[in-house]
Design a protein around this motif. Sequence first.
Motif, PDB file in Angstrom:
ATOM      1  N   PRO A 180     -31.439   6.896  -6.786  1.00 42.38           N
ATOM      2  CA  PRO A 180     -30.338   6.000  -6.452  1.00 42.38           C
ATOM      3  C   PRO A 180     -30.379   4.722  -7.280  1.00 42.38           C
ATOM      4  CG  PRO A 180     -31.415   6.814  -4.462  1.00 42.38           C
ATOM      5  CD  PRO A 180     -32.273   7.223  -5.624  1.00 42.38           C
ATOM      6  N   GLY A 181     -29.214   4.268  -7.707  1.00 43.20           N
ATOM      7  CA  GLY A 181     -29.132   3.016  -8.431  1.00 43.20           C
ATOM      8  C   GLY A 181     -29.307   3.139  -9.924  1.00 43.20           C
ATOM      9  N   THR A 182     -29.466   4.357 -10.443  1.00 45.16           N
ATOM     10  CA  THR A 182     -29.651   4.504 -11.895  1.00 45.16           C
ATOM     11  C   THR A 182     -28.326   4.540 -12.645  1.00 45.16           C
ATOM     12  OG1 THR A 182     -29.625   6.912 -11.793  1.00 45.16           O
ATOM     13  CG2 THR A 182     -31.753   5.816 -11.539  1.00 45.16           C
ATOM     14  N   GLY A 183     -27.267   4.885 -11.936  1.00 44.80           N
ATOM     15  CA  GLY A 183     -25.990   5.024 -12.616  1.00 44.80           C
ATOM     16  C   GLY A 183     -25.906   6.289 -13.445  1.00 44.80           C
ATOM     17  N   ARG A 219     -40.363   1.245  -8.512  1.00 47.82           N
ATOM     18  CA  ARG A 219     -40.339   2.471  -7.712  1.00 47.82           C
ATOM     19  C   ARG A 219     -41.740   2.777  -7.187  1.00 47.82           C
ATOM     20  NH1 ARG A 219     -34.828   3.638  -7.043  1.00 47.82           N
ATOM     21  NH2 ARG A 219     -33.775   3.476  -9.068  1.00 47.82           N
TER      22      ARG A 219
END
Length: 411
Positions: A405-408, A194
Amino acid sequence: MADRVILGVGGGIAAYKACELLRLFTEGGYDVRVVPTAAALRFVGAPTWAALSGHPVSPDVWDDVHEVPHVRLGQSADLVVVAPATADLLARAAHGLADDLLTSTLLTARCPVLLAPAMHTEMWEHPATRHNVATLRARGVHVLEPATGRLTGADTGKGRLPDPAAIHARALALLAATDGADAAAERPRDLAGRRVLVTAGGTREPLDPVRYLGNRSSGKQGYAFAAAAVDRGASVTVVAANVALPPPAGVRVLPVSTTAELRAATLAAAAEADVVVMAAAPADFRPAEVATDKIKKADVGDTPTIALVANPDIAAELGAGKRPGQLLVVFAAETRDAHAHARRKLRAKGADLVVVNEVGVDRGFGADVNAAAVLDADGVVRDLPEQPKRAMADAVWDVIRARLPGTGLTG
């Protein structure tokens, strides 16, 4: 009994900076044993290390063999710090070599190990070095990101040894974590990959060549956010407005002074950021005119009038121009009705989260502790009681991380 620290010193020009790191430890009451490599002694001699630490110094496993130093030092240490850690030393540590006292100590240590790399940019960016760093981190070794700045000779780039004060601060956090006092120091690297932008400090708007309008922000909370993000694996840029603190290890710092400078640097850096944390305190107003000479009381009398104009709203610009998936975190430092003001600010700026705290002469600005709440459009997400600013930063990053986004994960 004082905590026992092993200070390893690799063979790089930055070895002289380890003297300052040693001083910080010894002044704090720590029992420090310096273990240099043979190459390090070409830069700083053994008498210097012995005089500063109060212990004999040798790179050789054959000295004082009856005490078995190559095993005993690592076994008895509470923390091992290596500064500078050269590319060669990182490689030997990653491959488990034990050809001198320092690498033998690294193999036998069962305490936290902190490595502070220093080398030329090309060496740091080489795939072999990156692989070695990844290997060490996977084993639980704490490897700082090097700083960006002037290197040996005329070179400038990433690879500079982090400031000794920043290394010392990270070392103390690891020692505290070992004692169970700072769980934040052992956070996972859940921000790896990130890109993070943090603003810190307070802007200054000149009245004349001597005076300015400003505020009480020290930059401590912003730097704590940056340090926490680096430790969690992020690539971090800090736009620092008049911050008189050593920068956190491993961050890129862009120094600015005025709100206009803060705006230009922030908007440019935000274009590539996944998360923007607006912890700085920009001045809302600036003088309509800046005097070219120092303003004299004899010229303006006892009740001078200063005309002010509004500064640009940087957070609102960022909110209006957010990319899909980009998160914007703003701050509200309030003296009354904090939550009400914070909710209005969240809507007005187009932000995802607002961190609100009440400030005053003895609260917030310049202090080492902080209390706050994190709000989103639906209300309070998390109340944060008074705690060290680094712990505060990690708690807020927990909230931010859940929304990336994309962490679930969910907020």
